[in-house]
Design an enzyme around this catalytic site. Structure first.
Site, PDB file in Angstrom:
ATOM      1  N   GLY A   1      66.972  23.544  14.287  1.00  0.00           N
ATOM      2  CA  GLY A   1      67.410  22.869  15.516  1.00  0.00           C
ATOM      3  C   GLY A   1      66.598  21.656  15.905  1.00  0.00           C
ATOM      4  N   THR A   2      66.183  20.878  14.907  1.00  0.00           N
ATOM      5  CA  THR A   2      65.419  19.670  15.231  1.00  0.00           C
ATOM      6  C   THR A   2      65.996  18.480  14.475  1.00  0.00           C
ATOM      7  OG1 THR A   2      63.220  18.659  15.217  1.00  0.00           O
ATOM      8  CG2 THR A   2      63.589  20.399  13.594  1.00  0.00           C
ATOM      9  N   SER A   3      66.130  17.358  15.185  1.00  0.00           N
ATOM     10  CA  SER A   3      66.841  16.202  14.630  1.00  0.00           C
ATOM     11  C   SER A   3      66.012  15.400  13.640  1.00  0.00           C
ATOM     12  CB  SER A   3      67.271  15.277  15.775  1.00  0.00           C
ATOM     13  OG  SER A   3      66.114  14.772  16.427  1.00  0.00           O
TER      14      SER A   3
ATOM     15  N   ASN B   1      59.685  22.774  21.619  1.00  0.00           N
ATOM     16  CA  ASN B   1      60.337  23.076  22.888  1.00  0.00           C
ATOM     17  C   ASN B   1      59.323  23.369  23.984  1.00  0.00           C
ATOM     18  OD1 ASN B   1      62.673  22.737  21.546  1.00  0.00           O
ATOM     19  ND2 ASN B   1      63.194  24.905  21.384  1.00  0.00           N
TER      20      ASN B   1
ATOM     21  N   HIS C   1      54.336  20.408  22.116  1.00  0.00           N
ATOM     22  CA  HIS C   1      54.677  19.426  23.155  1.00  0.00           C
ATOM     23  C   HIS C   1      54.471  19.968  24.569  1.00  0.00           C
ATOM     24  CE1 HIS C   1      57.419  17.107  20.120  1.00  0.00           C
ATOM     25  NE2 HIS C   1      56.137  16.885  19.932  1.00  0.00           N
TER      26      HIS C   1
HETATM   27  P1  NAD Z   1      66.706  16.804  19.405  1.00  0.00           P
HETATM   28  O1  NAD Z   1      67.450  16.935  20.683  1.00  0.00           O
HETATM   29  O2  NAD Z   1      66.281  15.443  18.950  1.00  0.00           O
HETATM   30  O3  NAD Z   1      67.585  17.443  18.245  1.00  0.00           O
HETATM   31  C1  NAD Z   1      68.181  18.705  18.385  1.00  0.00           C
HETATM   32  C2  NAD Z   1      68.949  18.993  17.108  1.00  0.00           C
HETATM   33  O4  NAD Z   1      69.484  20.301  17.248  1.00  0.00           O
HETATM   34  C3  NAD Z   1      70.104  18.051  16.848  1.00  0.00           C
HETATM   35  O5  NAD Z   1      70.000  17.511  15.530  1.00  0.00           O
HETATM   36  C4  NAD Z   1      71.359  18.938  16.976  1.00  0.00           C
HETATM   37  O6  NAD Z   1      72.346  18.620  16.028  1.00  0.00           O
HETATM   38  C5  NAD Z   1      70.793  20.294  16.694  1.00  0.00           C
HETATM   39  N1  NAD Z   1      71.534  21.390  17.333  1.00  0.00           N
HETATM   40  C6  NAD Z   1      72.253  21.399  18.491  1.00  0.00           C
HETATM   41  N2  NAD Z   1      72.751  22.620  18.741  1.00  0.00           N
HETATM   42  C7  NAD Z   1      72.340  23.411  17.717  1.00  0.00           C
HETATM   43  C8  NAD Z   1      72.531  24.778  17.393  1.00  0.00           C
HETATM   44  N3  NAD Z   1      73.253  25.593  18.180  1.00  0.00           N
HETATM   45  N4  NAD Z   1      71.962  25.264  16.260  1.00  0.00           N
HETATM   46  C9  NAD Z   1      71.251  24.453  15.440  1.00  0.00           C
HETATM   47  N5  NAD Z   1      71.028  23.145  15.689  1.00  0.00           N
HETATM   48  C10 NAD Z   1      71.560  22.634  16.811  1.00  0.00           C
HETATM   49  O7  NAD Z   1      65.493  17.804  19.513  1.00  0.00           O
HETATM   50  P2  NAD Z   1      64.052  17.790  18.895  1.00  0.00           P
HETATM   51  O8  NAD Z   1      64.107  17.400  17.464  1.00  0.00           O
HETATM   52  O9  NAD Z   1      63.459  19.088  19.300  1.00  0.00           O
HETATM   53  O10 NAD Z   1      63.286  16.624  19.690  1.00  0.00           O
HETATM   54  C11 NAD Z   1      63.463  16.518  21.086  1.00  0.00           C
HETATM   55  C12 NAD Z   1      62.222  16.529  21.948  1.00  0.00           C
HETATM   56  O11 NAD Z   1      62.646  16.789  23.292  1.00  0.00           O
HETATM   57  C13 NAD Z   1      61.258  17.617  21.635  1.00  0.00           C
HETATM   58  O12 NAD Z   1      60.049  16.996  21.434  1.00  0.00           O
HETATM   59  C14 NAD Z   1      61.166  18.526  22.881  1.00  0.00           C
HETATM   60  O13 NAD Z   1      59.845  18.547  23.396  1.00  0.00           O
HETATM   61  C15 NAD Z   1      62.037  17.889  23.918  1.00  0.00           C
HETATM   62  N6  NAD Z   1      63.104  18.794  24.448  1.00  0.00           N
HETATM   63  C16 NAD Z   1      62.866  20.121  24.580  1.00  0.00           C
HETATM   64  C17 NAD Z   1      63.881  20.980  25.036  1.00  0.00           C
HETATM   65  C18 NAD Z   1      63.585  22.450  25.193  1.00  0.00           C
HETATM   66  O14 NAD Z   1      62.438  22.824  25.426  1.00  0.00           O
HETATM   67  N7  NAD Z   1      64.567  23.348  25.058  1.00  0.00           N
HETATM   68  C19 NAD Z   1      65.139  20.467  25.329  1.00  0.00           C
HETATM   69  C20 NAD Z   1      65.365  19.077  25.170  1.00  0.00           C
HETATM   70  C21 NAD Z   1      64.316  18.260  24.725  1.00  0.00           C
END
Ligand code: NAD
Ligand code: ZN
Length: 238
Positions: free
Chosen positions: A180-182, A94, A111
């Protein structure tokens, strides 16, 4: 599962842990991130082609940070760190600052971070998280004075930060916990394979089954803010 003071724990968080704080995940809406195609806002090419669009996008993400708060999942990780001390490392994908605002200390932002900018010329990194720095125009480097500051964000096609430190911690941990990561974005999604091959117990918490679901030894499906605080209490009391 017993997590003792002598156990080494590495946690990998993704956008899902911040979802309950009100920050949208990546794949929440058909591959769009906050109504933008990833290629238009999160690649070095996008920054070259349309820097104003990229700047505006990240300034919006930064101003959103001023409106959100850490949730119980962020705070549960702080509690785990308080118990484990130096045996705890939090690796986050994040770019928000919610782990820091929940007072986590041993955090690697692989990241990058929204609250930092980096000079395109001299490479120096600057903090910018007050309202005054949420400008519409690019900011010049206060250090070398002749280059623009860019978001201190690892875009697609760029190298994640602090990988040697990350690999060392993952290779030596007893528990590897993904939250919380896909499992779509590498190399973060591959860390679990390293942990597994080094005999760590792999635990996952996610709203849906991630791509690397099968590698987890234990998987809890649901919201991190609801599941994690209970799990941490259970681990610390067993
Ligand atoms: P992703 O969006 O690919 O996956 C997020 C996962 O979290 C999903 O599988 C979803 O089902 C799950 N999820 C949603 N709500 C949830 C909850 N309440 N509890 C548990 N799980 C939950 O995210 P990723 O794998 O982190 O990859 C995305 C990339 O995008 C990262 O590299 C990041 O740098 C960037 N990003 C960051 C942010 C942030 O900083 N908050 C937000 C969006 C994207
Ligand atoms: Zn500079």
């Amino acid at each position: 599962m017993r997590v003792g003071l002598d156990c080494k724990v590495v946690v990998l968080t993704g956008a899902g842990i911040s979802a309950e704080s009100g920050i949208k995940t990546f794949r929440a809406s058909d591959g769009l991130w906050e109504e933008h195609r990833i290629e238009d806002v999160a690649t070095p090419y996008a920054w070259q082609k349309n820097p104003q669009l990229v700047w505006d996008f990240y300034q919006k993400r930064r101003s959103q940070l001023l409106e959100v708060e850490p949730n119980p999942a962020h705070r549960a990780l702080k509690r785990l760190e308080q118990y484990l001390g130096e045996n705890f490392l939090l690796i986050t994908q994040n770019v928000d600052d919610l782990h820091e605002r929940a007072e986590s200390e041993n955090v690697i932002h692989m990241h990058g971070e929204l609250r930092r900018l980096r000079c395109e010329g001299c490479g120096e990194v600057f903090e910018m998280m007050d309202k005054a720095s949420l400008t519409e125009k690019f900011v010049e480097c206060p250090s070398c004075g002749n280059s623009r500051l860019r978001p201190h964000i690892v875009w697609f096609h760029e190298m994640p930060l602090m990988m040697p430190e990350i690999y060392e911690a993952v290779e030596n941990c007893d528990f590897f916990i993904t939250i919380g990561t896909s499992g779509h974005v590498t190399p973060a999604a591959d860390l679990i394979h390293i942990a597994k091959s080094c005999k760590a117990t792999c635990v996952g918490i996610n709203l849906e089954q991630p791509l690397n679901y099968d590698v987890h030894d234990i998987f809890h499906q649901g919201k991190a803010g609801e599941i994690l605080p209970q799990l941490v209490e259970k681990w610390l009391s067993s």
